[in-house]
Design a protein around this motif. Sequence first.
Motif, mmCIF file in Angstrom:
data_model
loop_
_atom_site.group_PDB
_atom_site.id
_atom_site.type_symbol
_atom_site.label_atom_id
_atom_site.label_comp_id
_atom_site.label_asym_id
_atom_site.label_seq_id
_atom_site.Cartn_x
_atom_site.Cartn_y
_atom_site.Cartn_z
ATOM 1 N N TRP A 1 0.805 -1.210 0.000
ATOM 2 C CA TRP A 1 0.000 0.000 0.000
ATOM 3 C C TRP A 1 0.844 1.269 0.000
ATOM 4 O O TRP A 1 0.566 2.206 -0.724
ATOM 5 C CB TRP A 1 -0.931 -0.013 1.204
ATOM 6 N N TRP A 2 1.886 1.316 0.825
ATOM 7 C CA TRP A 2 2.656 2.558 0.971
ATOM 8 C C TRP A 2 3.350 2.994 -0.310
ATOM 9 O O TRP A 2 3.345 4.190 -0.614
ATOM 10 C CB TRP A 2 3.613 2.492 2.156
ATOM 11 N N VAL B 1 0.684 4.689 -2.243
ATOM 12 C CA VAL B 1 0.353 5.986 -1.651
ATOM 13 C C VAL B 1 1.410 7.025 -2.025
ATOM 14 O O VAL B 1 1.083 8.130 -2.460
ATOM 15 C CB VAL B 1 0.233 5.882 -0.110
ATOM 16 N N GLY C 1 0.530 9.945 -4.479
ATOM 17 C CA GLY C 1 0.558 11.223 -3.771
ATOM 18 C C GLY C 1 1.521 12.190 -4.431
ATOM 19 O O GLY C 1 1.189 13.361 -4.675
ATOM 20 N N LEU D 1 -6.467 8.705 -1.017
ATOM 21 C CA LEU D 1 -5.372 7.802 -0.659
ATOM 22 C C LEU D 1 -5.240 7.715 0.853
ATOM 23 O O LEU D 1 -5.130 6.628 1.428
ATOM 24 C CB LEU D 1 -4.039 8.299 -1.231
ATOM 25 N N TRP D 2 -5.221 8.861 1.485
ATOM 26 C CA TRP D 2 -5.041 8.910 2.944
ATOM 27 C C TRP D 2 -6.158 8.167 3.664
ATOM 28 O O TRP D 2 -5.916 7.425 4.600
ATOM 29 C CB TRP D 2 -4.978 10.364 3.412
ATOM 30 N N ARG E 1 -8.068 5.870 2.321
ATOM 31 C CA ARG E 1 -8.284 4.562 1.708
ATOM 32 C C ARG E 1 -9.761 4.401 1.350
ATOM 33 O O ARG E 1 -10.393 3.397 1.632
ATOM 34 C CB ARG E 1 -7.791 3.441 2.615
ATOM 35 N N SER F 1 -1.986 1.897 -10.821
ATOM 36 C CA SER F 1 -2.397 1.775 -9.415
ATOM 37 C C SER F 1 -3.869 1.392 -9.316
ATOM 38 O O SER F 1 -4.246 0.552 -8.491
ATOM 39 C CB SER F 1 -2.152 3.088 -8.670
#
Length: 143
Positions: free
Chosen positions: A9-10, A13, A17, A69-70, A72, A116
Amino acid sequence: MMPQAIRGWWPLVVANGLAALVASGFGVVGVLDPTTVLPGIHGGDAVAIFAGLYAVRALPLGVAVVVLLWRRSPGLVPMLVVAGAAQVGDSVIGTAYAVPGMMVGGAVLAVIHLMSAGWLIRRGAALSPLPVAGASDVASPVR
């Protein structure tokens, strides 16, 4: 039962981002000085108007991608597709007017957003927000 965390996930992100912030940043820079992002293009009001039009699209899209994103959010996949489509459009316009930064930048950002979205769809992560691996409930904005 706790839902499974999204593995990987990161990086998603961070990549999306940064892509959203880059596109938003070009929107701001384009309004302040259009010749910075469009070297060799000179013009008065028309250039300023279209730089403003780009900014009012890029800024909300960028903010929406970062927020989704933050959080989810289940709306992340459609927003990534919209942001990716906008970047494809930027790349096509850059190609039509021989602006290398738009050509390459738009293509790279489109690939990040669209790949993504596909990655999330393949993992079934598009349907419900899932916690990040290793994140505590206190640190997570989704409960």
